[in-house]
Design a protein around this motif. Sequence first.
Motif, PDB file in Angstrom:
ATOM      1  N   SER A  52       0.842  -1.192   0.000  1.00 47.99           N
ATOM      2  CA  SER A  52       0.000   0.000   0.000  1.00 47.99           C
ATOM      3  C   SER A  52       0.881   1.248   0.000  1.00 47.99           C
ATOM      4  N   PHE A  53       0.500   2.233  -0.841  1.00 53.94           N
ATOM      5  CA  PHE A  53       1.295   3.446  -0.996  1.00 53.94           C
ATOM      6  C   PHE A  53       0.338   4.609  -1.230  1.00 53.94           C
ATOM      7  N   GLU A  54       0.632   5.745  -0.641  1.00 56.22           N
ATOM      8  CA  GLU A  54      -0.250   6.916  -0.718  1.00 56.22           C
ATOM      9  C   GLU A  54       0.496   8.101  -1.309  1.00 56.22           C
ATOM     10  N   LEU A  55      -0.187   8.831  -2.208  1.00 54.43           N
ATOM     11  CA  LEU A  55       0.393  10.026  -2.814  1.00 54.43           C
ATOM     12  C   LEU A  55      -0.653  11.124  -2.938  1.00 54.43           C
ATOM     13  N   GLU A  56      -0.214  12.356  -2.739  1.00 57.72           N
ATOM     14  CA  GLU A  56      -1.036  13.528  -3.041  1.00 57.72           C
ATOM     15  C   GLU A  56      -0.465  14.150  -4.297  1.00 57.72           C
ATOM     16  N   GLY A  57      -1.326  14.542  -5.220  1.00 58.92           N
ATOM     17  CA  GLY A  57      -0.832  15.162  -6.442  1.00 58.92           C
ATOM     18  C   GLY A  57      -1.955  15.686  -7.306  1.00 58.92           C
ATOM     19  N   TYR A  58      -1.582  16.070  -8.514  1.00 63.64           N
ATOM     20  CA  TYR A  58      -2.509  16.652  -9.481  1.00 63.64           C
ATOM     21  C   TYR A  58      -2.798  15.644 -10.588  1.00 63.64           C
ATOM     22  N   ILE A  59      -4.057  15.598 -11.008  1.00 63.11           N
ATOM     23  CA  ILE A  59      -4.471  14.719 -12.103  1.00 63.11           C
ATOM     24  C   ILE A  59      -3.954  15.270 -13.433  1.00 63.11           C
ATOM     25  N   VAL A  60      -3.305  14.409 -14.205  1.00 57.15           N
ATOM     26  CA  VAL A  60      -2.935  14.716 -15.581  1.00 57.15           C
ATOM     27  C   VAL A  60      -3.645  13.668 -16.435  1.00 57.15           C
ATOM     28  N   PRO A  61      -4.793  14.041 -17.042  1.00 60.00           N
ATOM     29  CA  PRO A  61      -5.587  13.059 -17.782  1.00 60.00           C
ATOM     30  C   PRO A  61      -4.834  12.486 -18.980  1.00 60.00           C
ATOM     31  N   ILE A  62      -5.126  11.232 -19.281  1.00 62.32           N
ATOM     32  CA  ILE A  62      -4.589  10.624 -20.496  1.00 62.32           C
ATOM     33  C   ILE A  62      -5.728  10.341 -21.476  1.00 62.32           C
ATOM     34  N   LYS A  63      -6.969  10.551 -21.014  1.00 62.20           N
ATOM     35  CA  LYS A  63      -8.151  10.423 -21.868  1.00 62.20           C
ATOM     36  C   LYS A  63      -9.089  11.583 -21.555  1.00 62.20           C
ATOM     37  N   ASP A  64      -9.911  11.949 -22.549  1.00 64.44           N
ATOM     38  CA  ASP A  64     -10.913  12.993 -22.349  1.00 64.44           C
ATOM     39  C   ASP A  64     -11.981  12.526 -21.380  1.00 64.44           C
ATOM     40  N   GLY A  65     -12.636  13.480 -20.763  1.00 65.81           N
ATOM     41  CA  GLY A  65     -13.770  13.158 -19.916  1.00 65.81           C
ATOM     42  C   GLY A  65     -13.636  13.746 -18.530  1.00 65.81           C
ATOM     43  N   MET A  66     -14.770  14.018 -17.930  1.00 58.31           N
ATOM     44  CA  MET A  66     -14.782  14.589 -16.578  1.00 58.31           C
ATOM     45  C   MET A  66     -14.585  13.514 -15.513  1.00 58.31           C
ATOM     46  N   LYS A  67     -14.927  12.265 -15.830  1.00 57.82           N
ATOM     47  CA  LYS A  67     -14.719  11.161 -14.886  1.00 57.82           C
ATOM     48  C   LYS A  67     -13.441  10.438 -15.284  1.00 57.82           C
ATOM     49  N   GLN A  68     -12.563  10.231 -14.327  1.00 52.18           N
ATOM     50  CA  GLN A  68     -11.269   9.635 -14.608  1.00 52.18           C
ATOM     51  C   GLN A  68     -11.055   8.378 -13.750  1.00 52.18           C
ATOM     52  N   THR A  69     -10.576   7.316 -14.375  1.00 50.18           N
ATOM     53  CA  THR A  69     -10.199   6.109 -13.634  1.00 50.18           C
ATOM     54  C   THR A  69      -8.725   5.771 -13.845  1.00 50.18           C
ATOM     55  N   LYS A  70      -8.155   6.229 -14.963  1.00 48.22           N
ATOM     56  CA  LYS A  70      -6.747   5.956 -15.269  1.00 48.22           C
ATOM     57  C   LYS A  70      -6.123   7.271 -15.734  1.00 48.22           C
ATOM     58  N   PHE A  71      -5.114   7.724 -15.009  1.00 47.63           N
ATOM     59  CA  PHE A  71      -4.492   9.013 -15.304  1.00 47.63           C
ATOM     60  C   PHE A  71      -3.098   9.034 -14.696  1.00 47.63           C
ATOM     61  N   MET A  72      -2.361  10.064 -15.035  1.00 45.69           N
ATOM     62  CA  MET A  72      -1.058  10.276 -14.424  1.00 45.69           C
ATOM     63  C   MET A  72      -1.255  11.218 -13.230  1.00 45.69           C
ATOM     64  N   LEU A  73      -0.494  10.998 -12.184  1.00 46.22           N
ATOM     65  CA  LEU A  73      -0.505  11.860 -11.014  1.00 46.22           C
ATOM     66  C   LEU A  73       0.834  12.578 -10.992  1.00 46.22           C
ATOM     67  N   SER A  74       0.785  13.900 -10.846  1.00 42.14           N
ATOM     68  CA  SER A  74       1.981  14.723 -10.950  1.00 42.14           C
ATOM     69  C   SER A  74       2.185  15.577  -9.707  1.00 42.14           C
ATOM     70  N   THR A  75       3.413  16.025  -9.525  1.00 45.75           N
ATOM     71  CA  THR A  75       3.725  16.935  -8.422  1.00 45.75           C
ATOM     72  C   THR A  75       3.390  18.373  -8.780  1.00 45.75           C
ATOM     73  N   LEU A  76       3.079  18.636 -10.049  1.00 42.57           N
ATOM     74  CA  LEU A  76       2.717  19.982 -10.512  1.00 42.57           C
ATOM     75  C   LEU A  76       1.374  19.950 -11.210  1.00 42.57           C
ATOM     76  N   PRO A  77       0.609  21.054 -11.125  1.00 48.82           N
ATOM     77  CA  PRO A  77      -0.683  21.107 -11.821  1.00 48.82           C
ATOM     78  C   PRO A  77      -0.507  21.079 -13.337  1.00 48.82           C
ATOM     79  N   ILE A  78      -1.513  20.578 -14.020  1.00 52.75           N
ATOM     80  CA  ILE A  78      -1.475  20.430 -15.468  1.00 52.75           C
ATOM     81  C   ILE A  78      -1.344  21.784 -16.170  1.00 52.75           C
ATOM     82  N   ASN A  79      -1.828  22.852 -15.563  1.00 53.07           N
ATOM     83  CA  ASN A  79      -1.799  24.155 -16.222  1.00 53.07           C
ATOM     84  C   ASN A  79      -0.434  24.822 -16.162  1.00 53.07           C
ATOM     85  N   GLN A  80       0.542  24.185 -15.555  1.00 53.07           N
ATOM     86  CA  GLN A  80       1.890  24.733 -15.542  1.00 53.07           C
ATOM     87  C   GLN A  80       2.704  24.069 -16.638  1.00 53.07           C
TER      88      GLN A  80
END
Length: 147
Positions: free
Chosen positions: A64-92
């Motif tokens: 078990s491992f826990e991370l806080e981060g920002y969603i970086v989508p890899i597919k379109d859509g408002m609901k996400q199940t598979k995405f990249m988690l980043s240390t920086l927001p997508i808008n940067q």
Amino acid sequence: MMMKKILLVFLLFTGLGLKAQHNPDDQIMSDNWDIVGGVDFKIVKDTEMIPVFSDKIKKFANKSFELEGYIVPIKDGMKQTKFMLSTLPINQCFYCGKNGVPVMVMVELAEPIKFTYQTIVVKGTLKLNPGNAMDNPPIVLTSAKSI
């Protein structure tokens, strides 16, 4: 035709003058991100890059491992199940200036969550993929949950 060339040169020079704007307060830092960020890569050829996992991260493999981060989508859509988690927001800007590319982890959620520009906290099983990092993400949180 000459006008297009002038416009192209203008855009190139104005684009080069822009610098990556990055608010350091937005960067997520934690012990767990330090563990993930310790992964190195060995370039075998132009199309192959193999992750080199530290002993520190290997201790967490399949646990078990826990991370806080920002969603970086890899597919379109408002609901996400598979995405990249980043240390920086997508808008940067990740790829310009001196910021470099932030550490990212693939997240596979058991239940979809709504996309947000705010940070999220996820917890799942840490999987290490030793294969070509150009084909598959080297670090994945599987069966993850948003907490």
